[in-house]
Structure formats: structure tokens, C-alpha cells
Design a protein around this motif. Sequence first.
Motif, PDB file in Angstrom:
ATOM      1  N   ARG A 131       0.826  -1.207   0.000  1.00 27.48           N
ATOM      2  CA  ARG A 131       0.000   0.000   0.000  1.00 27.48           C
ATOM      3  C   ARG A 131       0.862   1.259   0.000  1.00 27.48           C
ATOM      4  NH1 ARG A 131      -3.145   1.570   5.076  1.00 27.48           N
ATOM      5  NH2 ARG A 131      -1.847   3.404   5.023  1.00 27.48           N
ATOM      6  N   ASN A 132       1.925   1.254   0.803  1.00 28.92           N
ATOM      7  CA  ASN A 132       2.823   2.400   0.853  1.00 28.92           C
ATOM      8  C   ASN A 132       3.494   2.631  -0.491  1.00 28.92           C
ATOM      9  OD1 ASN A 132       5.781   3.438   1.357  1.00 28.92           O
ATOM     10  ND2 ASN A 132       4.520   4.232   3.036  1.00 28.92           N
ATOM     11  N   ALA A 133       3.944   1.570  -1.117  1.00 31.24           N
ATOM     12  CA  ALA A 133       4.605   1.704  -2.420  1.00 31.24           C
ATOM     13  C   ALA A 133       3.613   2.214  -3.462  1.00 31.24           C
ATOM     14  CB  ALA A 133       5.184   0.364  -2.852  1.00 31.24           C
ATOM     15  N   ARG A 134       2.407   1.674  -3.449  1.00 31.67           N
ATOM     16  CA  ARG A 134       1.409   2.067  -4.437  1.00 31.67           C
ATOM     17  C   ARG A 134       1.005   3.536  -4.282  1.00 31.67           C
ATOM     18  NH1 ARG A 134      -1.968  -1.616  -3.251  1.00 31.67           N
ATOM     19  NH2 ARG A 134      -3.223  -0.364  -1.824  1.00 31.67           N
ATOM     20  N   THR A 135       0.855   3.990  -3.048  1.00 28.61           N
ATOM     21  CA  THR A 135       0.368   5.354  -2.839  1.00 28.61           C
ATOM     22  C   THR A 135       1.463   6.405  -2.855  1.00 28.61           C
ATOM     23  OG1 THR A 135       0.489   5.081  -0.436  1.00 28.61           O
ATOM     24  CG2 THR A 135      -1.619   4.590  -1.500  1.00 28.61           C
ATOM     25  N   LYS A 136       2.684   6.065  -2.494  1.00 27.25           N
ATOM     26  CA  LYS A 136       3.714   7.098  -2.336  1.00 27.25           C
ATOM     27  C   LYS A 136       4.846   7.045  -3.350  1.00 27.25           C
ATOM     28  CE  LYS A 136       2.937   7.922   2.482  1.00 27.25           C
ATOM     29  NZ  LYS A 136       3.522   8.159   3.765  1.00 27.25           N
ATOM     30  N   ARG A 137       5.151   5.885  -3.906  1.00 31.37           N
ATOM     31  CA  ARG A 137       6.358   5.812  -4.726  1.00 31.37           C
ATOM     32  C   ARG A 137       6.129   5.381  -6.164  1.00 31.37           C
ATOM     33  NH1 ARG A 137       7.825   3.144  -0.205  1.00 31.37           N
ATOM     34  NH2 ARG A 137       7.866   1.158  -1.266  1.00 31.37           N
ATOM     35  N   ASP A 138       5.155   4.547  -6.429  1.00 27.87           N
ATOM     36  CA  ASP A 138       5.032   3.943  -7.755  1.00 27.87           C
ATOM     37  C   ASP A 138       4.813   4.965  -8.864  1.00 27.87           C
ATOM     38  OD1 ASP A 138       5.513   1.493  -6.711  1.00 27.87           O
ATOM     39  OD2 ASP A 138       3.457   0.752  -6.864  1.00 27.87           O
ATOM     40  N   ARG A 139       3.930   5.951  -8.645  1.00 29.22           N
ATOM     41  CA  ARG A 139       3.680   6.951  -9.687  1.00 29.22           C
ATOM     42  C   ARG A 139       4.915   7.787  -9.965  1.00 29.22           C
ATOM     43  NH1 ARG A 139      -2.316   9.128  -8.839  1.00 29.22           N
ATOM     44  NH2 ARG A 139      -3.111   7.064  -9.258  1.00 29.22           N
ATOM     45  N   ALA A 140       5.591   8.202  -8.903  1.00 29.82           N
ATOM     46  CA  ALA A 140       6.792   9.016  -9.089  1.00 29.82           C
ATOM     47  C   ALA A 140       7.888   8.215  -9.783  1.00 29.82           C
ATOM     48  CB  ALA A 140       7.292   9.528  -7.745  1.00 29.82           C
ATOM     49  N   ALA A 141       8.022   6.937  -9.406  1.00 31.17           N
ATOM     50  CA  ALA A 141       9.046   6.089 -10.034  1.00 31.17           C
ATOM     51  C   ALA A 141       8.722   5.839 -11.497  1.00 31.17           C
ATOM     52  CB  ALA A 141       9.172   4.777  -9.280  1.00 31.17           C
ATOM     53  N   LEU A 142       7.450   5.640 -11.810  1.00 32.71           N
ATOM     54  CA  LEU A 142       7.069   5.423 -13.206  1.00 32.71           C
ATOM     55  C   LEU A 142       7.309   6.680 -14.039  1.00 32.71           C
ATOM     56  CD1 LEU A 142       5.902   3.368 -15.148  1.00 32.71           C
ATOM     57  CD2 LEU A 142       3.628   4.255 -14.614  1.00 32.71           C
ATOM     58  N   GLY A 143       6.980   7.840 -13.471  1.00 29.72           N
ATOM     59  CA  GLY A 143       7.252   9.083 -14.188  1.00 29.72           C
ATOM     60  C   GLY A 143       8.734   9.290 -14.430  1.00 29.72           C
ATOM     61  N   LEU A 144       9.536   8.983 -13.422  1.00 32.11           N
ATOM     62  CA  LEU A 144      10.986   9.104 -13.563  1.00 32.11           C
ATOM     63  C   LEU A 144      11.515   8.121 -14.601  1.00 32.11           C
ATOM     64  CD1 LEU A 144      13.363  10.676 -12.393  1.00 32.11           C
ATOM     65  CD2 LEU A 144      13.634   8.858 -10.723  1.00 32.11           C
ATOM     66  N   ARG A 145      10.927   6.948 -14.640  1.00 33.73           N
ATOM     67  CA  ARG A 145      11.355   5.943 -15.620  1.00 33.73           C
ATOM     68  C   ARG A 145      11.059   6.422 -17.034  1.00 33.73           C
ATOM     69  NH1 ARG A 145       8.503   0.166 -16.576  1.00 33.73           N
ATOM     70  NH2 ARG A 145       9.811  -0.492 -18.298  1.00 33.73           N
ATOM     71  N   TRP A 146       9.853   6.952 -17.248  1.00 39.55           N
ATOM     72  CA  TRP A 146       9.513   7.432 -18.587  1.00 39.55           C
ATOM     73  C   TRP A 146      10.405   8.595 -18.999  1.00 39.55           C
ATOM     74  CZ3 TRP A 146       7.367   4.301 -21.649  1.00 39.55           C
ATOM     75  CH2 TRP A 146       6.392   3.410 -21.217  1.00 39.55           C
TER      76      TRP A 146
END
Length: 190
Positions: free
Chosen positions: A168-183
Motif C-alpha cells: 500500500r505504501n509503495a502504491r500510494t507514495k512511490r510507484d507513480r513518481a518512479a514510473l514518471g521518472l522511468r519514462w
Amino acid sequence: MPQQQTSSPGQGQRFDWWAAPAAASASTASGRPNPGTRSAVTRPGRTVPTQPAPAVPAVPTVPAAAPTVPTPAPAAVPAAAPAGATDSTEVYRTVQASEAFQDIRRSYRSFVFPVSSAFLAWYLAYVAAQAAAPDLMRTPVAGPFNVAWLLGLLQFASTFLLTWLYARNARTKRDRAALGLRWDTQDQLR
């Protein structure tokens, strides 16, 4: 209805499935059996493997008058790095130094380190209680369950709870930012 017949090895066919295919092809290519490989003797109704021939050690032939001197290997020449490799290295270093990457990393560490420490302390407290206070751990709680059983089952429950909290923590706090950084990184590498 006629029954389908299964094929069995005929005269001269190999039936030993454990023999190496390379050895089988080498012995059949020349028409003579290869010494040191298994061959099969076919009898009516049955195939019997024969034993391999004893291996004869090969004797190297080296002229007695010519001493062998090892030749030094040529020095390894480092290959020139392609121009794209330098660019991708710089891109990844830039991304690693960026504030967005550091925020993702900080968020990860601020969750994982305290939770891992708390779980390790909880587990070690359970083990220490087993060793230091066996009478307390034998205290009945409900029916056949005692304190040791209850705490042991709570170890499993806490593992599942922490897994759910991490996801839950990864999904709400890090996944979107990490995906944006990856793109963004992939766009820079193109």
C-alpha cells in the motif's frame, strides 16, 4: 475397432535412451560401433545393453628434442566504448542525482528501515521469551492454546500485515513518481 500397435526397436535399431545422442550418431555414422560408448544388442523381443569398452588413456606424442616454451599472450586492449554508452551513463547519473529520485529513495527508506527494525525486534522478543520465560509461554490462553502458540501465530499475522502495508505504501507514495521518472529517463535515452 483395430488397436494401434506401438513400435518397438527392430534389428539394428538403438533402444538405449540413456546413451548420449552424440555418441549414438558417431557410432552409426561410420557404420562401426564407437569404442567407449554403449551399444545395444537386439534379441527377439528384448534389447540388452552391452558394457562399454575399457578406456585406453591417450599417450601424448611430444618430440623429445623440442622443449615447449609458453608464448606470452598478447596484452588485452580495452575496447573503445561506443558513444551511446557514455551518454546513457551520464543520463543515469543525472537521474540518480535528481531531486525526484532522492525523494523516492527517501520515501522508501523512511518506511522500510523502521518497519524492518520493529519486525526484527518483535521476532527476537518472541525467541527470547521462549528461552527466558518458558513458564510464561506455557500459560494457557484458550483451550489447548497457550501464550507461545498465540505469539507464534501473531508472527505470521504480522508478516502478512507488513506485506500489505508495504504494498500500500509503495502504491500510494512511490510507484507513480518512479514510473514518471522511468519514462523521463527512457525519453532522454532515445
